[in-house]
Motif scaffolding. Sequence first.
Motif, PDB file in Angstrom:
ATOM      1  N   GLY A  53     129.617 110.105  59.091  1.00  0.00           N
ATOM      2  CA  GLY A  53     128.466 109.517  58.440  1.00  0.00           C
ATOM      3  C   GLY A  53     128.594 109.423  56.945  1.00  0.00           C
ATOM      4  N   PHE A  54     128.152 108.293  56.384  1.00  0.00           N
ATOM      5  CA  PHE A  54     128.041 108.109  54.946  1.00  0.00           C
ATOM      6  C   PHE A  54     126.565 108.136  54.593  1.00  0.00           C
ATOM      7  CE2 PHE A  54     127.259 105.159  51.386  1.00  0.00           C
ATOM      8  CZ  PHE A  54     127.994 105.794  50.401  1.00  0.00           C
ATOM      9  N   TYR A  55     126.218 108.899  53.546  1.00  0.00           N
ATOM     10  CA  TYR A  55     124.829 109.047  53.138  1.00  0.00           C
ATOM     11  C   TYR A  55     124.679 108.666  51.669  1.00  0.00           C
ATOM     12  CZ  TYR A  55     124.204 111.812  57.387  1.00  0.00           C
ATOM     13  OH  TYR A  55     124.162 112.234  58.683  1.00  0.00           O
ATOM     14  N   ARG A  56     123.547 108.093  51.346  1.00  0.00           N
ATOM     15  CA  ARG A  56     123.251 107.760  49.959  1.00  0.00           C
ATOM     16  C   ARG A  56     121.836 108.220  49.616  1.00  0.00           C
ATOM     17  NH1 ARG A  56     120.497 102.850  49.147  1.00  0.00           N
ATOM     18  NH2 ARG A  56     121.615 102.532  47.199  1.00  0.00           N
ATOM     19  N   SER A  57     121.686 108.712  48.393  1.00  0.00           N
ATOM     20  CA  SER A  57     120.381 109.117  47.892  1.00  0.00           C
ATOM     21  C   SER A  57     120.129 108.397  46.579  1.00  0.00           C
ATOM     22  CB  SER A  57     120.330 110.631  47.672  1.00  0.00           C
ATOM     23  OG  SER A  57     119.128 111.004  47.019  1.00  0.00           O
ATOM     24  N   THR A  58     118.913 107.943  46.376  1.00  0.00           N
ATOM     25  CA  THR A  58     118.543 107.295  45.114  1.00  0.00           C
ATOM     26  C   THR A  58     117.475 108.091  44.369  1.00  0.00           C
ATOM     27  OG1 THR A  58     116.902 105.914  46.259  1.00  0.00           O
ATOM     28  CG2 THR A  58     119.123 105.000  45.978  1.00  0.00           C
ATOM     29  N   ASP A  59     117.209 109.312  44.852  1.00  0.00           N
ATOM     30  CA  ASP A  59     116.186 110.135  44.207  1.00  0.00           C
ATOM     31  C   ASP A  59     116.724 111.519  43.850  1.00  0.00           C
ATOM     32  OD1 ASP A  59     116.405 111.281  46.699  1.00  0.00           O
ATOM     33  OD2 ASP A  59     114.424 110.645  47.388  1.00  0.00           O
ATOM     34  N   GLY A  60     117.980 111.563  43.451  1.00  0.00           N
ATOM     35  CA  GLY A  60     118.559 112.823  43.010  1.00  0.00           C
ATOM     36  C   GLY A  60     118.815 113.822  44.109  1.00  0.00           C
ATOM     37  N   GLY A  61     118.927 113.359  45.348  1.00  0.00           N
ATOM     38  CA  GLY A  61     119.244 114.245  46.459  1.00  0.00           C
ATOM     39  C   GLY A  61     118.048 114.798  47.196  1.00  0.00           C
ATOM     40  N   LEU A  62     116.824 114.358  46.849  1.00  0.00           N
ATOM     41  CA  LEU A  62     115.646 114.824  47.582  1.00  0.00           C
ATOM     42  C   LEU A  62     115.663 114.298  49.012  1.00  0.00           C
ATOM     43  CD1 LEU A  62     112.863 114.399  44.855  1.00  0.00           C
ATOM     44  CD2 LEU A  62     114.006 116.506  45.591  1.00  0.00           C
ATOM     45  N   THR A  63     116.080 113.048  49.173  1.00  0.00           N
ATOM     46  CA  THR A  63     116.211 112.451  50.502  1.00  0.00           C
ATOM     47  C   THR A  63     117.509 111.664  50.563  1.00  0.00           C
ATOM     48  OG1 THR A  63     115.014 110.444  49.844  1.00  0.00           O
ATOM     49  CG2 THR A  63     113.713 112.247  50.795  1.00  0.00           C
TER      50      THR A  63
END
Length: 253
Positions: A53-63
């Motif tokens: 799985g590849f994951y991306r966060s745009t809120d500093g790692g909160l989600t």
Amino acid sequence: ERALLERIIGNGLVDTGRRRFLKILIDPINPNNIYLYADCRLEICFDGQEASGFYRSTDGGLTFQHVLMGIEGFYTLPALAITPSSPQIVFLAGQMEVDGGVITTLMKSTDGGVTFAPTQLSAESFIGTVSVDPTNPNIVYLGGMFSTIDENGFPDFASVMRSTDGGATFAAADVGLEFQGFSPGTKELVIDPGDPMRLFALTGAGLFMSRDGAAIWTHLSHYILDRNDFLLHSLSINPKKSNLLYLAGETVF
């Protein structure tokens, strides 16, 4: 157990549903953008999309958002890189199953990891690391072990490949990067941020350096390092003081 898990998550742990995270990168321009890659757990290694799985966060790692690669079947893409001068360009590399066979693939995203497009390499190749020139997003390096053809048309192997068109095509760039006449395979490759023509490659035969953009490599022999080559697997360069290199494995040099 439930109360303990809730307390851990409340203290900052983000549960993405994976158990074996291999790489995490932070956007150097916007640190709210975080990318990470999780390889499979043993029990789901061969269970289609659940394998990796590849994951991306745009809120500093909160989600985090799990990005589906649009690939059916097994895949593992542990090599992850951000383009320093254009962080919306993200690379994933590894192997995937296609029509019952396994191929080596470089995946490129130009929209911050929302979507990816593949570039297929030889099935006999293996990508261990990806690095992008900090000043020129068109120059991309792959480290690993790659099946190539020499100048006489015979099969050969290379430890480093170089692209000048943003990862669309690659050519061998490992002259001098050899041990006893053989390509040792590259574990990690880093670029000097102050001088992008200077590169360092950590291989199974020790540490190598190039001063001309991977045209020619020189073996940096050191007794302590040479005795621990097989134990070293990680290489980093200090972004503010590029004469400082760090090699890690069973210990840190």
